[in-house]
Scaffold this motif. Sequence first.
Motif, mmCIF file in Angstrom:
data_model
loop_
_atom_site.group_PDB
_atom_site.id
_atom_site.type_symbol
_atom_site.label_atom_id
_atom_site.label_comp_id
_atom_site.label_asym_id
_atom_site.label_seq_id
_atom_site.Cartn_x
_atom_site.Cartn_y
_atom_site.Cartn_z
ATOM 1 N N ILE A 1 4.166 6.225 3.810
ATOM 2 C CA ILE A 1 4.553 7.580 3.399
ATOM 3 C C ILE A 1 4.539 7.708 1.879
ATOM 4 O O ILE A 1 4.029 8.684 1.335
ATOM 5 C CB ILE A 1 5.927 7.954 3.992
ATOM 6 C CG1 ILE A 1 5.784 8.120 5.511
ATOM 7 C CG2 ILE A 1 6.482 9.215 3.360
ATOM 8 C CD1 ILE A 1 7.082 8.272 6.249
ATOM 9 N N PHE A 2 5.085 6.706 1.184
ATOM 10 C CA PHE A 2 5.054 6.746 -0.281
ATOM 11 C C PHE A 2 3.621 6.693 -0.803
ATOM 12 O O PHE A 2 3.298 7.330 -1.802
ATOM 13 C CB PHE A 2 5.872 5.607 -0.887
ATOM 14 C CG PHE A 2 7.345 5.869 -0.922
ATOM 15 C CD1 PHE A 2 7.855 7.028 -1.472
ATOM 16 C CD2 PHE A 2 8.234 4.948 -0.405
ATOM 17 C CE1 PHE A 2 9.221 7.272 -1.512
ATOM 18 C CE2 PHE A 2 9.596 5.168 -0.441
ATOM 19 C CZ PHE A 2 10.095 6.337 -0.992
ATOM 20 N N ILE B 1 4.477 3.815 -6.078
ATOM 21 C CA ILE B 1 5.770 3.561 -5.444
ATOM 22 C C ILE B 1 5.603 2.687 -4.197
ATOM 23 O O ILE B 1 6.427 1.813 -3.929
ATOM 24 C CB ILE B 1 6.484 4.886 -5.090
ATOM 25 C CG1 ILE B 1 6.634 5.784 -6.314
ATOM 26 C CG2 ILE B 1 7.824 4.623 -4.417
ATOM 27 C CD1 ILE B 1 7.449 5.204 -7.432
ATOM 28 N N HIS B 2 4.524 2.901 -3.468
ATOM 29 C CA HIS B 2 4.294 2.116 -2.252
ATOM 30 C C HIS B 2 4.134 0.631 -2.566
ATOM 31 O O HIS B 2 4.478 -0.217 -1.760
ATOM 32 C CB HIS B 2 3.095 2.655 -1.476
ATOM 33 C CG HIS B 2 1.797 2.636 -2.221
ATOM 34 N ND1 HIS B 2 1.548 3.423 -3.324
ATOM 35 C CD2 HIS B 2 0.672 1.912 -2.032
ATOM 36 C CE1 HIS B 2 0.330 3.197 -3.771
ATOM 37 N NE2 HIS B 2 -0.224 2.277 -2.999
ATOM 38 N N MET C 1 -0.626 0.794 -11.518
ATOM 39 C CA MET C 1 -0.871 2.161 -11.053
ATOM 40 C C MET C 1 -0.029 3.169 -11.828
ATOM 41 O O MET C 1 -0.513 4.226 -12.219
ATOM 42 C CB MET C 1 -0.599 2.277 -9.549
ATOM 43 C CG MET C 1 -1.597 1.543 -8.698
ATOM 44 S SD MET C 1 -1.330 1.757 -6.934
ATOM 45 C CE MET C 1 -2.065 3.374 -6.701
ATOM 46 N N LEU C 2 1.225 2.838 -12.060
ATOM 47 C CA LEU C 2 2.125 3.725 -12.793
ATOM 48 C C LEU C 2 1.648 3.931 -14.229
ATOM 49 O O LEU C 2 1.567 5.062 -14.714
ATOM 50 C CB LEU C 2 3.542 3.151 -12.774
ATOM 51 C CG LEU C 2 4.630 3.963 -13.454
ATOM 52 C CD1 LEU C 2 4.797 5.306 -12.765
ATOM 53 C CD2 LEU C 2 5.939 3.192 -13.440
ATOM 54 N N LEU C 3 1.286 2.849 -14.901
ATOM 55 C CA LEU C 3 0.843 2.958 -16.296
ATOM 56 C C LEU C 3 -0.489 3.689 -16.431
ATOM 57 O O LEU C 3 -0.676 4.468 -17.366
ATOM 58 C CB LEU C 3 0.765 1.574 -16.937
ATOM 59 C CG LEU C 3 2.105 0.897 -17.212
ATOM 60 C CD1 LEU C 3 1.892 -0.499 -17.798
ATOM 61 C CD2 LEU C 3 2.963 1.737 -18.136
ATOM 62 N N VAL C 4 -1.418 3.438 -15.521
ATOM 63 C CA VAL C 4 -2.694 4.159 -15.560
ATOM 64 C C VAL C 4 -2.449 5.655 -15.409
ATOM 65 O O VAL C 4 -3.031 6.466 -16.132
ATOM 66 C CB VAL C 4 -3.668 3.648 -14.469
ATOM 67 C CG1 VAL C 4 -4.844 4.583 -14.293
ATOM 68 C CG2 VAL C 4 -4.161 2.250 -14.808
ATOM 69 N N GLY D 1 -4.076 8.368 -7.274
ATOM 70 C CA GLY D 1 -3.608 9.122 -6.119
ATOM 71 C C GLY D 1 -4.508 8.941 -4.916
ATOM 72 O O GLY D 1 -4.031 8.825 -3.782
ATOM 73 N N ILE D 2 -5.816 8.904 -5.164
ATOM 74 C CA ILE D 2 -6.769 8.673 -4.072
ATOM 75 C C ILE D 2 -6.582 7.280 -3.495
ATOM 76 O O ILE D 2 -6.548 7.093 -2.274
ATOM 77 C CB ILE D 2 -8.222 8.904 -4.562
ATOM 78 C CG1 ILE D 2 -8.421 10.378 -4.907
ATOM 79 C CG2 ILE D 2 -9.224 8.419 -3.527
ATOM 80 C CD1 ILE D 2 -9.713 10.677 -5.643
ATOM 81 N N VAL D 3 -6.441 6.279 -4.378
ATOM 82 C CA VAL D 3 -6.211 4.900 -3.922
ATOM 83 C C VAL D 3 -4.921 4.829 -3.116
ATOM 84 O O VAL D 3 -4.878 4.239 -2.035
ATOM 85 C CB VAL D 3 -6.168 3.921 -5.122
ATOM 86 C CG1 VAL D 3 -5.635 2.566 -4.708
ATOM 87 C CG2 VAL D 3 -7.543 3.784 -5.750
ATOM 88 N N GLY D 4 -3.855 5.435 -3.623
ATOM 89 C CA GLY D 4 -2.575 5.437 -2.917
ATOM 90 C C GLY D 4 -2.661 6.113 -1.563
ATOM 91 O O GLY D 4 -2.096 5.629 -0.583
#
Length: 82
Positions: free
Chosen positions: A12-13, A22-23, A36-39, A52-55
């Motif tokens: 879900i995350f 977050i996931h 992911m957060l820093l990018v 976002g697409i990767v997540g």
Amino acid sequence: MSSSGNKTAAGIFGILLGALGIHKFVLVLTTPGIIMLLVSILSCGWGAIPMGIVGFIEGIIYLSKSDEDFYEIYVLNKRAWF
């Protein structure tokens, strides 16, 4: 938390907040989560699109795996990407 709970939460995350990684933090994969957060943040939001697409893709993959496969791949083997 059980493997099924981790799977559901991570899925879900990944779908909803995948750009922030977050996931990855839910799965205790700190380095990929920070990447992911820093990018997403350091690119002024432009990096959030591919992250976002990767997540989103990872969230779908997590939810489509059986509990046993998810546990073996992402909890025991700590597979970081896809």
